[in-house]
Design a protein around this motif. Structure first.
Motif, PDB file in Angstrom:
ATOM      1  N   HIS A 135       0.840  -1.195   0.000  1.00  0.00           N
ATOM      2  CA  HIS A 135       0.000   0.000   0.000  1.00  0.00           C
ATOM      3  C   HIS A 135       0.874   1.244   0.000  1.00  0.00           C
ATOM      4  O   HIS A 135       1.742   1.397   0.847  1.00  0.00           O
ATOM      5  N   ALA A 158       1.351   4.707   1.003  1.00  0.00           N
ATOM      6  CA  ALA A 158       0.687   5.593   1.966  1.00  0.00           C
ATOM      7  C   ALA A 158       0.915   7.059   1.633  1.00  0.00           C
ATOM      8  O   ALA A 158       0.025   7.879   1.850  1.00  0.00           O
ATOM      9  N   THR A 202       1.680   8.917   8.450  1.00  0.00           N
ATOM     10  CA  THR A 202       2.867   8.375   7.794  1.00  0.00           C
ATOM     11  C   THR A 202       3.806   9.506   7.404  1.00  0.00           C
ATOM     12  O   THR A 202       5.014   9.438   7.630  1.00  0.00           O
ATOM     13  N   THR A 244      -9.245  10.102   7.101  1.00  0.00           N
ATOM     14  CA  THR A 244      -8.518   9.003   7.720  1.00  0.00           C
ATOM     15  C   THR A 244      -7.906   8.111   6.644  1.00  0.00           C
ATOM     16  O   THR A 244      -8.586   7.784   5.671  1.00  0.00           O
ATOM     17  N   SER A 278      -5.419   8.946   4.707  1.00  0.00           N
ATOM     18  CA  SER A 278      -4.880   9.686   3.560  1.00  0.00           C
ATOM     19  C   SER A 278      -3.356   9.807   3.628  1.00  0.00           C
ATOM     20  O   SER A 278      -2.740  10.318   2.698  1.00  0.00           O
ATOM     21  N   GLY A 279      -2.756   9.375   4.742  1.00  0.00           N
ATOM     22  CA  GLY A 279      -1.293   9.346   4.806  1.00  0.00           C
ATOM     23  C   GLY A 279      -0.670  10.424   5.690  1.00  0.00           C
ATOM     24  O   GLY A 279       0.548  10.585   5.691  1.00  0.00           O
ATOM     25  N   LYS A 280      -1.491  11.126   6.465  1.00  0.00           N
ATOM     26  CA  LYS A 280      -0.971  12.227   7.284  1.00  0.00           C
ATOM     27  C   LYS A 280       0.030  11.725   8.327  1.00  0.00           C
ATOM     28  O   LYS A 280       1.133  12.257   8.452  1.00  0.00           O
ATOM     29  N   LYS A 300       6.615  -6.226  12.105  1.00  0.00           N
ATOM     30  CA  LYS A 300       5.627  -6.592  11.094  1.00  0.00           C
ATOM     31  C   LYS A 300       6.005  -7.891  10.393  1.00  0.00           C
ATOM     32  O   LYS A 300       5.209  -8.510   9.729  1.00  0.00           O
TER      33      LYS A 300
END
Ligand SMILES: Nc1ncnc2c1ncn2[C@@H]1O[C@H](COP(=O)(O)OP(=O)(O)O)[C@@H](O)[C@H]1O
Ligand SMILES: [Mg+2]
Lengths: 288, 268
Positions: free
Chosen positions: A22, A24, A50, A44, A46-48, B3
């Motif tokens: 994925h 991010a 990260t 939520t 959307s990658g903030k 992970k």
């Protein structure tokens, strides 16, 4: 002036090579000036979070760079470690990271890791507690005996005590009651005024960031899709709504008034603004 | 880093292997393990390996993913291999060094033992990769239900298992988060001697335990307020039913086991 922190084509892919791969964040170019207050909003996922964890080197980018004062923070291990102290990060629900026997000890965890002298540590702990709105009679209490709001203040003080040049908050007011939110935001604004720290704040509360930020970034699906001053951003109500973002309620009221034919500006995002606009209309002799 | 722990991870999919009833899969895994340990000849080993490869292919799970499960216990496998290598009695000596003797028999035993362990892990991981934890515990509960007659707490055991499985990913995620938060305050988990490292774990372990207890508390309140009182009279949301493919798979499993025993006798 050169930006204090900057990212170039920052991309992060989680679980590369697994079925859960994925992306991010995807090619984020970003700059923050010294002393700027930047708000980050977005749905939520959307990658903030990260994104901001790259800024102090907690997450390594899949590609791209993070520059602090013009130097790549991942260049050497020492530099990455030093960055942790220069760029403070307050996680979402930071109260879950408290672990010490007393509030005082918990706040001093960061400065201690910086290998500062006892005196310096003591000075910083008291200063940070003051900024975070914690009174000194909590110092000898166990952090686990505090109220939710006080726990959060303890955790925030723990990061402020490192005297970072850039302080990042991830949803600092999430889960607080309205008066708690207001107080915390006041504390943060106060802290900024006194220290001149660059602040980056992720928030789901449009009201909070609209009132405080110099510049807003809007994240959507791993990209920055919009940025500008709060009035720029909030004049695009329709677009924000399609992104599933809630717009400040007073902006909606202003919008409705426009639809009803009143010549009110598009970029209203505080009650104060709307009041002024209406007062001005009255003075111009406008009658409904 | 954390992970990488894929134990108990489930990769959703829509293949024959995914669709089999969890009870069937549990039985077949037991059959597979029995076959693996019964296999004595090269031919029998080859058959078990072919069956494993066919099953993995059918499940559309990548072989590299399946092999990842081996990583955490690589050391155990290596030690087992080395012990077998040097402590197997045999006639065909390769070399002697002080008291250590390496024989061809030892090489053979070690190689087969390593292969056996790897295939054992592959097989069980195929089960957890293709079966959701809920289905797995449901299947286990039903398979073990005859033991209820002996007052064995089958339901409670299954409930405990499913709660544990449910919370493994949550706890891993939480550990990651707390670690990041402490690193943001300059905590160092990777350097220093043993004592220093053990000390460095404190800022991680205290919040982790606090949060685990909080979660346990919340969960028990949530369960009690929905009147949970054990297994008596509980119905299921998803009723497990044997389909035709399950009978087919079980028959194939029986044939497979018989074939392994037969091969053990034929090619010595
Ligand atoms: N540790 C992780 N491993 C895998 N995927 C993750 C991880 N953290 C976040 N993600 C995924 O990355 C995307 C962005 O997440 P995040 O940065 O937390 O977004 P936000 O803070 O805007 O809600 C989400 O789809 C999320 O599921
Ligand atoms: Mg987030």
């Amino acid at each position: 002036m050169d930006p204090i922190i900057k990212t170039e084509k920052l991309t992060h892919v989680y679980g590369a090579g697994t079925p859960f791969e994925h992306t991010a964040i995807d090619g984020i170019d970003f700059e923050a000036e010294r002393g700027e207050f930047i708000g980050i909003i977005g749905h939520t996922g959307s990658g903030k979070s990260t994104f901001i964890q790259h800024l102090n080197g907690l997450i390594k980018p899949t590609s791209g760079r993070v520059l602090l004062d013009g130097h790549d923070i991942f260049e050497t291990k020492e530099r990455t470690r030093e960055t942790r102290f220069r760029v403070g990060l307050v996680f979402q629900y930071p109260e879950y990271q408290l672990f010490e026997e007393t509030v005082y000890k918990d706040i001093s965890f960061g400065p201690k890791n910086m290998k500062l002298s006892e005196r310096e540590i003591d000075e910083r702990v008291r200063e940070a507690a003051g900024f975070a709105g914690l009174s000194e009679d909590t110092f000898e209490k166990s952090p686990f005996d505090l109220s939710g709001g006080q726990k959060r203040r303890t955790a925030i003080a723990g990061v402020m005590a490192m005297r970072p040049e850039v302080l990042i908050f991830d949803e600092p007011t999430a889960g607080l009651d309205p008066s708690g939110c207001k107080e915390l935001m006041t504390n943060i604004m106060n802290y900024r005024e006194k220290t001149g720290t660059t602040i980056i704040m992720v928030s789901h509360s449009m009201e909070d960031v609209a009132r405080t930020a110099d510049r807003l970034l809007v994240f959507k699906n791993a990209h920055i899709v919009m940025q500008g001053s709060p009035s720029d951003v909030f004049s695009h109500v329709a677009e924000l709504k399609t992104m599933g973002l809630t717009v400040p309620r007073v902006t909606l009221v202003a919008l409705r008034l426009r639809e009803l034919g009143l010549p009110i500006p598009k970029d209203i995002y505080t009650v104060e603004h709307l009041k002024n606009a209406i007062v001005q209309l009255r003075e111009e002799g406008y009658h409904a | 880093m954390l992970k990488d722990v894929t134990l108990g991870q489930f990769f959703p999919g829509d293949t024959v292997v995914h669709r089999l009833d969890p009870r069937t899969k549990l039985i077949l895994v037991i059959v597979y393990i029995v076959a693996l340990f019964a296999a004595k000849t090269y031919a029998a080993y080859a058959l078990v390996m072919i069956v494993l490869i066919v099953c993995v292919s059918l499940s559309q799970i990548r072989f590299t993913t399946i092999m990842k499960g081996v990583k955490p216990i690589l050391i155990v496998i290596l030690i087992t291999g080395i012990l077998n290598l040097f402590f197997t009695q045999g006639e065909h000596v390769i070399f002697r060094l002080w008291k250590l003797t390496m024989t061809w028999e030892g090489v053979r035993t070690a190689a087969l033992m390593i292969l056996r362990l790897i295939m054992l892990i592959n097989g069980t991981f195929l089960l957890t990769y293709t079966t959701s934890p809920i289905a797995l515990t449901d299947g286990l509960e039903l398979l073990l239900s005859p033991l209820k007659k002996l007052r064995f707490p089958v339901h409670e055991l299954a409930m405990m298992m499913s709660i544990a499985l449910r919370f493994i990913p949550t706890l891993i995620e939480e550990t990651d988060k707390i670690m990041s938060a402490q690193k943001a305050r300059g905590a160092d988990f990777d350097t220093g001697g043993i004592v220093q490292r053990a000390k460095a774990m404190l800022p991680l372990l205290v919040p982790l335990f606090v949060s685990a207890f909080r979660r346990a508390d919340e969960l028990s309140v949530a369960m009690e307020s929905r009147c949970y009182h054990g297994g008596e009279g509980r119905t299921r949301m998803k009723k497990l039913t044997f389909a035709r493919r399950d009978f087919g798979a079980l028959i194939l499993g029986a044939v497979f086991l018989a074939a392994v025993f037969a091969l053990n006798r034929v090619w010595k």
